[in-house]
Design a protein around this motif. Structure first.
Motif, PDB file in Angstrom:
ATOM      1  N   ASP A  98      -9.879  74.519  19.859  1.00  0.00           N
ATOM      2  CA  ASP A  98      -9.745  73.502  19.307  1.00  0.00           C
ATOM      3  C   ASP A  98      -8.757  73.308  18.431  1.00  0.00           C
ATOM      4  OD1 ASP A  98     -11.634  71.991  20.698  1.00  0.00           O
ATOM      5  OD2 ASP A  98     -13.408  72.436  19.206  1.00  0.00           O
ATOM      6  N   PHE A 106      -1.322  67.045  17.618  1.00  0.00           N
ATOM      7  CA  PHE A 106      -0.894  66.314  16.396  1.00  0.00           C
ATOM      8  C   PHE A 106       0.745  66.542  16.282  1.00  0.00           C
ATOM      9  CE2 PHE A 106      -5.198  66.272  14.853  1.00  0.00           C
ATOM     10  CZ  PHE A 106      -5.061  64.859  14.353  1.00  0.00           C
ATOM     11  N   THR A 209     -15.367  63.549  21.604  1.00  0.00           N
ATOM     12  CA  THR A 209     -16.346  64.317  21.007  1.00  0.00           C
ATOM     13  C   THR A 209     -17.529  63.251  20.157  1.00  0.00           C
ATOM     14  OG1 THR A 209     -14.814  64.840  19.216  1.00  0.00           O
ATOM     15  CG2 THR A 209     -15.391  66.722  20.686  1.00  0.00           C
ATOM     16  N   MET A 210     -16.759  62.142  20.229  1.00  0.00           N
ATOM     17  CA  MET A 210     -17.535  61.153  19.494  1.00  0.00           C
ATOM     18  C   MET A 210     -18.840  60.411  20.207  1.00  0.00           C
ATOM     19  SD  MET A 210     -14.434  60.725  17.267  1.00  0.00           S
ATOM     20  CE  MET A 210     -13.580  60.243  18.795  1.00  0.00           C
ATOM     21  N   ILE A 436      -7.353  59.032  20.827  1.00  0.00           N
ATOM     22  CA  ILE A 436      -6.112  58.957  19.895  1.00  0.00           C
ATOM     23  C   ILE A 436      -4.756  58.686  20.805  1.00  0.00           C
ATOM     24  CG2 ILE A 436      -4.836  60.198  18.315  1.00  0.00           C
ATOM     25  CD1 ILE A 436      -7.160  61.701  17.561  1.00  0.00           C
TER      26      ILE A 436
ATOM     27  N   SER B  92     -16.700  54.917  15.213  1.00  0.00           N
ATOM     28  CA  SER B  92     -16.173  55.976  16.216  1.00  0.00           C
ATOM     29  C   SER B  92     -17.056  56.261  17.381  1.00  0.00           C
ATOM     30  CB  SER B  92     -15.772  57.557  15.411  1.00  0.00           C
ATOM     31  OG  SER B  92     -17.113  57.836  15.121  1.00  0.00           O
ATOM     32  N   GLY B 156      -4.800  63.668   9.723  1.00  0.00           N
ATOM     33  CA  GLY B 156      -4.839  64.435  11.006  1.00  0.00           C
ATOM     34  C   GLY B 156      -5.110  65.987  10.957  1.00  0.00           C
ATOM     35  N   GLU B 160      -7.975  68.454   9.510  1.00  0.00           N
ATOM     36  CA  GLU B 160      -8.851  69.121  10.276  1.00  0.00           C
ATOM     37  C   GLU B 160      -8.679  70.579  10.174  1.00  0.00           C
ATOM     38  OE1 GLU B 160      -8.522  68.011  14.417  1.00  0.00           O
ATOM     39  OE2 GLU B 160      -9.013  69.936  15.126  1.00  0.00           O
ATOM     40  N   TRP B 302      -8.086  56.400  10.566  1.00  0.00           N
ATOM     41  CA  TRP B 302      -9.449  56.823  10.423  1.00  0.00           C
ATOM     42  C   TRP B 302     -10.024  57.379  11.620  1.00  0.00           C
ATOM     43  CZ3 TRP B 302     -13.547  54.970  13.389  1.00  0.00           C
ATOM     44  CH2 TRP B 302     -13.428  53.783  14.189  1.00  0.00           C
ATOM     45  N   PHE B 303      -9.087  56.924  12.840  1.00  0.00           N
ATOM     46  CA  PHE B 303     -10.124  57.391  14.012  1.00  0.00           C
ATOM     47  C   PHE B 303      -9.666  58.881  14.374  1.00  0.00           C
ATOM     48  CE2 PHE B 303     -10.380  57.810  18.617  1.00  0.00           C
ATOM     49  CZ  PHE B 303     -11.777  57.447  18.753  1.00  0.00           C
ATOM     50  N   SER B 304      -8.255  59.327  13.959  1.00  0.00           N
ATOM     51  CA  SER B 304      -8.092  60.870  13.951  1.00  0.00           C
ATOM     52  C   SER B 304      -8.855  61.639  13.188  1.00  0.00           C
ATOM     53  CB  SER B 304      -6.608  61.071  13.423  1.00  0.00           C
ATOM     54  OG  SER B 304      -5.593  60.402  14.262  1.00  0.00           O
ATOM     55  N   SER B 306     -11.715  61.012  12.007  1.00  0.00           N
ATOM     56  CA  SER B 306     -13.149  60.972  12.937  1.00  0.00           C
ATOM     57  C   SER B 306     -13.186  61.906  14.294  1.00  0.00           C
ATOM     58  CB  SER B 306     -13.397  59.558  13.375  1.00  0.00           C
ATOM     59  OG  SER B 306     -14.683  59.406  14.148  1.00  0.00           O
ATOM     60  N   THR B 307     -11.996  62.159  15.010  1.00  0.00           N
ATOM     61  CA  THR B 307     -11.999  63.079  16.051  1.00  0.00           C
ATOM     62  C   THR B 307     -12.076  64.329  15.757  1.00  0.00           C
ATOM     63  OG1 THR B 307     -10.661  61.278  17.052  1.00  0.00           O
ATOM     64  CG2 THR B 307     -10.691  63.420  18.052  1.00  0.00           C
ATOM     65  N   SER B 308     -11.217  64.638  14.466  1.00  0.00           N
ATOM     66  CA  SER B 308     -11.153  65.991  13.849  1.00  0.00           C
ATOM     67  C   SER B 308     -12.458  66.313  13.619  1.00  0.00           C
ATOM     68  CB  SER B 308     -10.409  65.833  12.721  1.00  0.00           C
ATOM     69  OG  SER B 308      -8.978  65.730  12.938  1.00  0.00           O
ATOM     70  N   SER B 310     -15.611  65.259  14.771  1.00  0.00           N
ATOM     71  CA  SER B 310     -16.511  65.516  15.628  1.00  0.00           C
ATOM     72  C   SER B 310     -16.243  66.732  16.201  1.00  0.00           C
ATOM     73  CB  SER B 310     -16.628  64.515  16.758  1.00  0.00           C
ATOM     74  OG  SER B 310     -16.093  63.127  16.246  1.00  0.00           O
ATOM     75  N   ASN B 311     -14.817  67.129  16.472  1.00  0.00           N
ATOM     76  CA  ASN B 311     -14.507  68.320  17.118  1.00  0.00           C
ATOM     77  C   ASN B 311     -15.098  69.393  16.179  1.00  0.00           C
ATOM     78  OD1 ASN B 311     -12.936  67.320  19.055  1.00  0.00           O
ATOM     79  ND2 ASN B 311     -10.754  67.431  17.734  1.00  0.00           N
TER      80      ASN B 311
END
Lengths: 480, 341
Positions: A98, A106, A209-210, A436, B92, B156, B160, B302-304, B306-308, B310-311
């Motif tokens: 990951d 990124f 993953t959300m 993203i 999210s 980002g 993370e 905010w979405f990045s 959030s993704t981080s 959840s990962n």
């Protein structure tokens, strides 16, 4: 044979900062980084890079995340960001799949940089005329062809401008299908993801993953018989692996890029989006819809045409001799003249529609909507799509899928406009996925093993189409 | 001055002047300017439990906006003990979330409030509501990220990886990052008024306090000296100072809601440890639930973020990040005081 034989040969000036790992999936992303850095530094020849890229494409992780290092933008900024990111990983001693995947994604997440007026007008022009020659476009824009050419190069570097092509694969006997799903409560996504990635016809996979929602795209060779086999197999997955599931068999596709909304560095929110789907607004002007309908096989295309189409799909502006080179790398010898003829045939028989894509410029929110609706609503929705900044659509027997890219400040309004469709009588449901970045798909070339040269047709053993057998436990009885 | 204050919000103006090598009047002038222009405040993060109160927080989740969600929001908004209700503008998980915090003044009120939440959870409503009593609260502002013009906050990769790197050490991360909530049976009116004053201003004076007490109708006023003593005693006991500024370019409200099974609190520990590195955040945490109500610069994706998150989170955790109206503010003790009269 060593599956990383050619990758191992690649050396870069940054080998000491690239962390080492034994884990297979992590190694895949490390290898992508290595090949990219090798390519950037000029330390590796193009041929070696292509051979290494071919090995990467054979890795199961590639189906989940089809990153081809040869297609990543080569520029100093991205390279530096990538190096910084892997140094950070080294500093934290963080070498997990990951983390490495994030370091990579990124680094290539396009930063919003200003666009100069020339580049913007070139971008606008080619979004409407993706295949225009440099000379004609220059004349129409009042620029020299050299300026246009330089601008396109800049756009490719800074805004990842690419020229792709919608292709009616059904003309070549290959049916596109998308399985939209919600992973069941008791199912293990990682296991499912691996199983989907090993299914030979999976072309792309998207799930964040959300949420539990995701989709897999397939390219199925072999006509109705193959599709029937896939359908039968997929039916067994409902309620076991997937809570919700819908198999979309492609009927058409298209895209719209509305750069007229981009004014003085900002995206204007079109006032008609909020009530875009309201009843009183139909019918809209249908002449602006860019839609390619799937017409099925029987248009006289050959296997060679299929190979050319596979190559052409990835770069619709590539000169035939470069395409010939690309095909040669993959082991097929087709000369440039023959390639040109094939391309002419694609347009004469309406199986191709070119388009231009770009990234950055403030369109950072990506949504995919699965809209289950009747035929009338498919038409209505299509007629509205040209007002959106960046949109692609895929029509199917079940409704349609729409991918939009919008500025983050307006994401809520665009999202709600689509969600509001659910209220309409002809629309059964609207599901959505937010990501993203938009992910690419595997190349169509991978299907060639299923071509029966002797009988001159696709030949797929039905058991290979049994997706259920891949996804369900081994002790489950296979269908065939 | 702000950077120094951000490090130690308890510094008085005189100490600040001495440390920075400038005159007290210069600091004072600057302070007043920031107070009027940027809402500079040294507030107090309180131990509400010590004054007999119960801070309940949680959220309801619905797949989409509906009459039921509207009804729940209305119920919360009209309840005088609810200090904030935040409706997700977008989440999210692409569902609707209604986040709330409520300050219940007594055990009885607390039980009643929980029973009402339970009603929503049951048929015919069947609204999934998660709630808990807070065990700690924190407020942070990280001015180290601010250069006076822009915020250097990377939602980002940096965010993370710093979380990812700490993941292996979650066991040894400090579990408390703010004010722990104890539980006393009740607080006297005097204590409650002192708490209210400290919540607004960590350095509330005893004069102001005396006025407030008079206005609140306290039957017997303590002498000035006793009041001063009580004030400083409670200040040390129930309040933690924090710096707060408004209008400094933090325009995006992002809320992280985390519900982790009790057996694994890795993510919660990571978030609590990371909280002080965020530009501005209000943290509420219970035994299985942690919420970060953040203000971020518009540029932060905010979405990045959030993704981080959840990962990194385990599958067992319910993790949702949502954006909400930035303008909604938290009601403090002041608005609750009517129920004590």
């Amino acid at each position: 044979m060593d599956p990383r034989q050619n990758i191992r040969r690649i050396t870069t000036p940054y080998d000491d900062v690239i962390p080492l790992t034994d884990e297979s999936a992590t190694t895949f992303y490390m290898d992508v980084i290595r090949v990219y850095l090798g390519l950037c530094s000029g330390a590796t020849s193009l041929d070696d890079v292509s051979l290494a890229a071919r090995e990467l494409r054979a890795h199961p992780e590639y189906t989940k995340n089809p990153i081809d290092p040869t297609l990543l933008p080569i520029n100093e900024e991205c390279k530096q960001r990538l190096l910084e990111n892997i140094k950070t990983l080294g500093k934290y001693n963080l070498v997990t799949t990951d983390a490495v995947k994030s370091a990579l994604s990124f680094a290539f997440l396009i930063q919003d940089v200003p666009i100069n007026p020339t580049d913007l007008s070139v971008l606008r022009y080619f979004s409407k005329h993706p295949l225009e020659t440099l000379v004609t476009s220059g004349e129409n824009l009042g620029l020299s062809s050299r300026t246009v050419s330089r601008s396109l190069k800049r756009l490719a570097e800074k805004f990842l401008v690419r020229f792709g092509c919608h292709l009616d694969t059904s003309a070549f006997g290959v049916q596109s299908a998308i399985l939209f799903f919600t992973v069941g409560q008791d199912a293990d996504w990682l296991q499912l993801e691996n199983a989907l990635a090993t299914f030979p016809f999976t072309n792309g996979l998207v799930k964040t993953t959300m949420t539990d929602m995701g989709y897999a795209t397939f390219l199925i060779p072999g006509g109705n018989r193959s599709i029937a086999a896939l359908r039968a197999s997929v039916a067994t997955l409902r309620g076991t692996v997937f809570d919700y599931m819908q198999l979309h068999i492609q009927e058409g596709m298209g895209s719209h890029f509305n750069l007229s909304l981009y004014e003085n560095g900002v995206w204007v929110f079109p006032s008609d989006v909020k009530d875009a789907f309201e009843d009183g607004r139909f019918p809209q002007d249908e002449s602006s819809i860019r839609h390619l309908e799937c017409g099925g096989s029987g248009k006289g295309f050959t296997f060679e045409d299929f190979l050319v189409a596979s190559e052409y799909r990835t770069d619709a502006r590539a000169p035939p001799n470069r395409m010939a080179q690309g095909l040669r790398m993959r082991g097929w010898d087709i000369d440039a003249r023959r390639i040109s003829q094939s391309i002419h045939k694609f347009y004469a028989k309406d199986v191709a529609m070119p388009f231009m894509t770009y990234a950055g410029l403030g369109l950072s929110a990506n949504f995919c909507f699965e809209i289950s609706c009747n035929d009338e609503w498919k038409k209505r929705i299509q007629s509205v799509l040209p007002i959106f900044p960046n949109v692609m659509h895929y029509t199917s027997n079940k409704g349609m899928l729409v991918w939009i890219q919008v500025p983050s400040q307006q994401q809520v309004d665009y999202y709600q406009a689509f969600r509001s469709l659910e209220k309409e009588a002809g629309v059964n449901s609207v599901q959505s996925i937010m990501t993203i970045v938009q992910k690419g798909t595997r190349a169509m070339h991978e299907l060639v093993h299923y071509w029966d040269h002797r009988r001159n047709q696709w030949s797929v053993p039905p058991r290979e189409l049994d997706l259920g057998a891949y996804l369900l436990d081994d002790n489950t009885e296979p269908l065939y | 001055m702000l950077s120094r204050l951000a490090l130690t919000p308890s510094l008085r103006q005189a100490a600040l002047a001495e440390e920075l090598g400038v005159t007290r009047s210069a600091i004072n002038q600057l302070w007043h300017k920031l107070e009027s222009e940027r809402g500079l405040k040294i507030g107090g993060t309180l131990d509400y439990g010590r004054i007999g109160m119960h801070l309940v927080f949680g959220w309801a989740r619905a797949s989409e906006a509906s009459d039921l969600v509207d009804g729940f929001t209305r119920w919360l908004s009209t309840n005088p003990h609810v200090s904030i209700v935040l409706e997700s503008t977008m989440s999210s998980t692409l569902d609707t979330r209604i986040y709330f915090e409520a300050l219940l003044p007594s055990e009885r009120q607390y039980s009643w409030f929980c029973s009402q939440l339970e009603r929503f959870r049951k048929r015919p409503y069947s609204l999934p509501v998660i709630h808990e009593k807070a065990t700690q609260i924190a407020n942070h502002m990280n001015l180290g990220l601010f250069d006076g013009q822009t915020w250097q906050f990377d939602a980002g990769f940096q965010f993370e990886t710093s979380l990812g790197a700490a993941k292996g050490y979650a066991d040894i991360l400090p579990a408390t990052v703010g004010k722990t909530q104890t539980q006393a049976a009740y607080g006297t009116l005097e204590e409650i008024i002192i708490a209210w004053s400290l919540e607004q201003d960590y350095y509330a004076t005893s004069n102001l306090l005396a006025q407030r007490m008079k206005r609140a109708g306290a039957a017997k006023l303590s002498s000035g000296r006793t009041l001063r003593r009580k004030l400083s005693q409670l200040r040390a006991e129930i309040a933690l100072p924090y710096l707060s500024l408004e209008d400094v370019g933090l325009t995006q409200r992002v809320v992280i809601c985390l519900h982790e099974p009790s057996s694994d609190s890795t993510m919660s520990k990571l978030l609590l440890a990371q909280a002080s590195t965020l530009p501005k955040v209000h943290v509420v945490s219970g035994s299985n639930v942690t919420v970060l109500d953040m203000m971020l610069p518009q540029s932060a994706d905010w979405f990045s973020l959030s993704t981080s998150l959840s990962n990194l989170a385990s599958r067992m955790a319910d993790l949702c990040t949502f954006i909400a109206k930035p303008s909604k503010s938290r009601k403090g003790l002041e608005s609750m005081l009517s129920s004590f009269k």
